[in-house]
Design a protein around this motif. Structure first.
Motif, short mmCIF file in Angstrom:
data_model
loop_
_atom_site.label_atom_id
_atom_site.label_comp_id
_atom_site.label_asym_id
_atom_site.label_seq_id
_atom_site.Cartn_x
_atom_site.Cartn_y
_atom_site.Cartn_z
N THR A 187 -3.85 22.71 6.36
CA THR A 187 -2.42 23.24 6.39
C THR A 187 -1.51 22.26 7.32
N ALA A 188 -0.53 21.67 6.61
CA ALA A 188 0.06 20.63 7.57
C ALA A 188 1.26 20.32 6.49
N VAL A 189 2.03 19.26 7.29
CA VAL A 189 3.17 18.65 6.58
C VAL A 189 2.73 17.14 6.24
N TYR A 190 2.66 17.03 4.69
CA TYR A 190 2.24 15.97 4.17
C TYR A 190 3.10 14.75 4.05
N SER A 191 2.98 14.02 4.49
CA SER A 191 4.12 12.79 4.45
C SER A 191 3.57 11.34 3.66
N CYS A 192 4.40 10.73 2.87
CA CYS A 192 4.05 9.77 2.08
C CYS A 192 4.67 8.44 2.83
N ALA A 193 3.78 7.33 2.78
CA ALA A 193 4.35 6.22 3.52
C ALA A 193 4.26 4.70 2.84
N THR A 194 4.88 3.87 3.00
CA THR A 194 4.65 2.49 2.48
C THR A 194 5.53 1.39 3.08
N GLY A 195 5.50 0.38 2.56
CA GLY A 195 6.28 -0.63 3.48
C GLY A 195 5.26 -1.70 4.21
N THR A 196 3.86 -1.79 3.82
CA THR A 196 2.96 -2.80 4.28
C THR A 196 1.90 -2.98 3.18
N ARG A 197 1.55 -4.35 3.27
CA ARG A 197 0.65 -4.95 2.23
C ARG A 197 -0.59 -4.16 2.60
N VAL A 198 -1.26 -3.89 3.59
CA VAL A 198 -2.53 -3.79 3.84
C VAL A 198 -2.39 -2.29 4.16
N ALA A 200 0.76 -1.16 0.12
CA ALA A 200 0.10 -0.01 -0.03
C ALA A 200 0.88 1.35 0.09
N MET A 201 0.44 2.14 -0.57
CA MET A 201 0.95 3.58 -0.42
C MET A 201 -0.15 4.65 0.16
N SER A 202 0.46 5.46 0.93
CA SER A 202 -0.51 6.10 1.81
C SER A 202 0.17 7.75 1.95
N TYR A 244 3.66 1.27 8.88
CA TYR A 244 4.36 1.62 7.82
C TYR A 244 5.70 1.62 8.10
N ALA A 245 6.37 1.15 7.32
CA ALA A 245 8.05 1.04 7.31
C ALA A 245 8.82 2.08 6.86
N TYR A 246 8.53 2.48 5.73
CA TYR A 246 9.11 3.40 4.94
C TYR A 246 8.24 4.90 4.85
N TRP A 247 9.09 6.03 5.35
CA TRP A 247 8.43 7.33 5.38
C TRP A 247 9.19 8.21 4.55
#
Length: 126
Positions: free
Chosen positions: A94-105, A37-39, A113-116
């Motif tokens: 208004t915020a800092v938006y971060s992308c995350a991945t590293g989980t199948r669900v 997943a990518m979030s 999430y493992a990677y940010w």
């Protein structure tokens, strides 16, 4: 080993649109991110990080109620990228938006999430 990099943030006025992009790369990630997943998450000053949207490996999308009618998430597995199209932006976005991945669900909990990425600032003014 793994890099997650966001781009596309900036300062806009309420009602405007922005598109955030995120790319995942690196030996650890590049061959497997299409299975994850990518979030997107965001964190406003003085607040906890909160879930914004996620897209599963098959393309199923999930969005927070606060953005469901205004933001849309999509991904391109060929380029290991995820996008967040943000329309009708509000001051409270208004915020800092971060992308995350590293989980199948496509969890909504950051701890899954493992990677940010480091995040991209989005500032909405009146």
């Amino acid at each position: 080993q793994a890099q997650v990099v966001e781009s596309g943030g900036g300062s806009v006025q309420a009602g405007d649109s922005l598109r955030l992009s995120c790319v995942a790369s690196g030996r650890t990630v590049s061959r497997t991110v299409s299975h994850w997943a990518m979030s997107w998450f965001r964190q406003a000053p003085g607040k906890e990080r909160e879930f914004v949207a996620a897209v599963g490996r098959s393309g199923t999308v999930y969005s927070a109620d606060s953005v469901k009618d205004r933001f849309s998430i999509s991904r391109n597995n060929a380029s290991n990228m995820v996008y967040l199209q943000m329309n009708r932006l509000r001051l409270e976005d208004t915020a800092v938006y971060s992308c995350a991945t590293g989980t199948r669900v496509p969890y909504s909990e950051p701890r899954e999430y493992a990677y940010w990425g480091r995040g991209s600032q989005v500032t909405v003014s009146s």
